[in-house]
Motif scaffolding. Structure first.
Motif, PDB file in Angstrom:
ATOM      1  N   PRO A 166      -0.728   8.139   4.092  1.00  0.00           N
ATOM      2  CA  PRO A 166      -0.532   8.082   2.587  1.00  0.00           C
ATOM      3  C   PRO A 166       0.996   7.686   2.065  1.00  0.00           C
ATOM      4  CG  PRO A 166      -0.346  10.329   3.228  1.00  0.00           C
ATOM      5  CD  PRO A 166      -0.515   9.628   4.671  1.00  0.00           C
ATOM      6  N   ASN A 167       1.704   7.732   2.958  1.00  0.00           N
ATOM      7  CA  ASN A 167       3.170   7.241   2.899  1.00  0.00           C
ATOM      8  C   ASN A 167       4.114   6.669   3.997  1.00  0.00           C
ATOM      9  OD1 ASN A 167       4.129   9.632   3.956  1.00  0.00           O
ATOM     10  ND2 ASN A 167       3.490  10.948   2.181  1.00  0.00           N
ATOM     11  N   PHE A 168       5.253   6.322   3.881  1.00  0.00           N
ATOM     12  CA  PHE A 168       5.755   5.875   5.080  1.00  0.00           C
ATOM     13  C   PHE A 168       6.375   7.035   5.847  1.00  0.00           C
ATOM     14  CE2 PHE A 168       9.656   4.280   7.295  1.00  0.00           C
ATOM     15  CZ  PHE A 168       9.049   3.052   7.871  1.00  0.00           C
ATOM     16  N   SER A 189       9.053  -1.459   5.694  1.00  0.00           N
ATOM     17  CA  SER A 189       7.917  -1.404   6.600  1.00  0.00           C
ATOM     18  C   SER A 189       8.230  -1.831   8.084  1.00  0.00           C
ATOM     19  CB  SER A 189       6.751  -2.290   6.097  1.00  0.00           C
ATOM     20  OG  SER A 189       6.223  -1.597   5.024  1.00  0.00           O
ATOM     21  N   SER A 224       0.933  -1.381   0.067  1.00  0.00           N
ATOM     22  CA  SER A 224      -0.089   0.070   0.192  1.00  0.00           C
ATOM     23  C   SER A 224       0.783   1.339  -0.044  1.00  0.00           C
ATOM     24  CB  SER A 224      -0.997  -0.020   1.218  1.00  0.00           C
ATOM     25  OG  SER A 224      -1.780   1.248   1.428  1.00  0.00           O
ATOM     26  N   LEU A 225       2.043   1.120   0.813  1.00  0.00           N
ATOM     27  CA  LEU A 225       2.856   2.271   0.717  1.00  0.00           C
ATOM     28  C   LEU A 225       3.762   2.455  -0.029  1.00  0.00           C
ATOM     29  CD1 LEU A 225       3.083   2.136   4.803  1.00  0.00           C
ATOM     30  CD2 LEU A 225       1.658   3.906   3.518  1.00  0.00           C
ATOM     31  N   GLY A 226       3.988   1.472  -1.041  1.00  0.00           N
ATOM     32  CA  GLY A 226       5.136   1.318  -1.988  1.00  0.00           C
ATOM     33  C   GLY A 226       6.612   1.400  -1.637  1.00  0.00           C
ATOM     34  N   VAL A 227       6.670   0.778  -0.631  1.00  0.00           N
ATOM     35  CA  VAL A 227       7.816   0.460   0.117  1.00  0.00           C
ATOM     36  C   VAL A 227       8.331  -1.168   0.265  1.00  0.00           C
ATOM     37  CG1 VAL A 227       8.015   2.819   1.149  1.00  0.00           C
ATOM     38  CG2 VAL A 227       7.159   0.555   2.283  1.00  0.00           C
TER      39      VAL A 227
END
Length: 406
Positions: free
Chosen positions: A109-111, A60, A52-55
């Motif tokens: 919305p992001n890490f 994570s 979801s966060l693109g990492v």
């Protein structure tokens, strides 16, 4: 005469009316359950959070490290940071902060935003842990203190058995953010329960840094904290990577591993309620039993992977033994010098959280460079060191000058 370095520890127990004797204790247990569930929830949600966060999963996973390190830094300084503030008001405020932290995590919305939420969670966890560990003697009289401590720490064990699995299940039904929204709501509920059930917990002496140093100069307290560091380091060095051991060495499927870990968790709850009351009157015996079981189970696990029954037995012994570690080591520290309960409990909580973070990190280094058996051997050595220290010591050990003012 009470010295300044005892901080606020020599307070008169704030025992609530008999008809509500256990409600404040259960309220604190709910708080510890909520804190630990919030801390550990990313373990069950790592993959969906990463996507979801693109990492990466590794990035994570830092959400756990961030929280643990912040809590480890803050916990020892809890009495100093809080000064003369009523402890009931403080617990309520920081449980509300925990709810805010989980809500921010759910909205992230992001890490970067998620990391901010985990920093706030670490702050809340550090203060709540730093206070909860010292509340037993203030919420119950002498004969009930052991059971009070056991109930407070049961929140830790039950969070491992129910909190994370329930959050994972909720995430599977909805999404990972729903699990953190549920925790945010639980944080608010916990704050409300604390506000309505806890008696006033005033403090009449301001905490000082000299008080923390004074607690560590007491040999019995220092030894109890060192024992805690060894066993928690060892446990998390091995347990963080137990799944690869069960998958690779034992050849177990995901479903069977889940069942085994559930058995481990249930055994942990049983261990908490067995060793907890024992540690109230005989903390050294309880610590020796807990560390003996943990060391034996970790040492035998590499040789138990040939069959499901032997794996399960090793995990049950490990779970039951480690389930009693929190309450028994805290009772060791408390018994060593009852006049420094809040100061010693705050340092104990900080060391406990730091050991979680360092143990997971150390285990990762070992498993990457030397493999599964090496990580369990390292874990065994660490817990065995704690066991040896406990065997050679007693909570009442002291030396001249232990009780002198800072």
């Amino acid at each position: 005469m009470t010295s300044p370095e005892t901080l606020a520890d020599a307070e008169t127990p704030a025992t609530p009316p008999a008809t509500h004797r256990w409600s404040p204790v259960l309220a604190v247990a709910l708080a510890t359950f909520t804190v630990v569930s919030s801390e550990m929830m990313p373990v069950g949600l790592l993959t969906p959070m990463s996507h979801s966060l693109g990492v990466s999963d590794g990035i994570s996973g830092l959400s756990l490290t961030i929280t643990g390190l912040i809590a480890a830094v803050l916990s020892p300084f809890t009495p100093v940071l809080l000064g003369l503030r009523d402890r009931r008001t403080t617990l309520v405020a920081f449980m509300l902060l925990l709810g805010l932290a989980d809500a921010l995590t759910a909205l992230a919305p992001n890490f970067a935003v998620l990391a901010l939420g985990r920093v706030l969670l670490g702050a809340a966890m550090g203060i709540v842990w730093g206070l909860a560990a010292s509340l037993g003697p203030r919420l119950a009289d002498g004969p009930r203190t052991a059971l009070t401590m056991t109930l407070i720490f049961s929140g830790v064990s039950i969070a491992s058995v129910l909190g994370v699995p329930l959050g994972t299940y909720l995430a599977a039904l909805l999404d990972w953010r729903a699990a953190f929204w549920a925790l945010a709501l639980l944080g608010v509920v916990s704050a409300a329960v604390l506000a309505t059930t806890l008696p006033a917990l005033p403090v009449h002496e301001r905490g000082r840094l000299s008080g923390l140093a004074g607690a560590l100069r007491h040999r019995g307290i220092a030894v109890g904290i060192a024992i805690t560091a060894f066993v928690v380091l060892g446990h998390f060095t091995g347990y963080t990577y137990v799944r690869p051991v069960l998958e690779t060495d034992a050849g177990l499927s995901s479903g069977v591993i889940a069942a085994c870990l559930l058995g481990y968790g249930l055994a942990g709850v049983a261990g908490n309620f067995t060793l907890g009351p024992l540690s109230g009157g005989r903390p050294r015996t309880a610590v020796l039993l807990a560390l003996s079981g943990v060391t034996l189970a970790i040492a035998l696990l590499p040789y138990a992977t040939g069959g499901l029954v032997t794996v399960l037995l090793a995990l049950i012994v490990w779970g039951a033994s480690y389930g009693g570690v929190s309450v028994s080591t805290q009772n060791w520290v408390r018994t060593a010098d009852p006049a420094r309960i809040e100061a010693s409990a705050a340092v104990w909580a900080g060391v406990f959280n730091a050991s979680i973070a360092l143990g997971s990190f150390a285990g990762g280094l070992v498993v990457d460079h030397a493999g599964n058996h090496a990580v369990l051997l390292t874990a065994t050595a660490l817990t065995a060191a704690g066991l040896l220290l406990a065997a050679l010591s007693r909570p009442g050990d002291s030396r001249p000058g232990d009780h002198r003012p800072g």
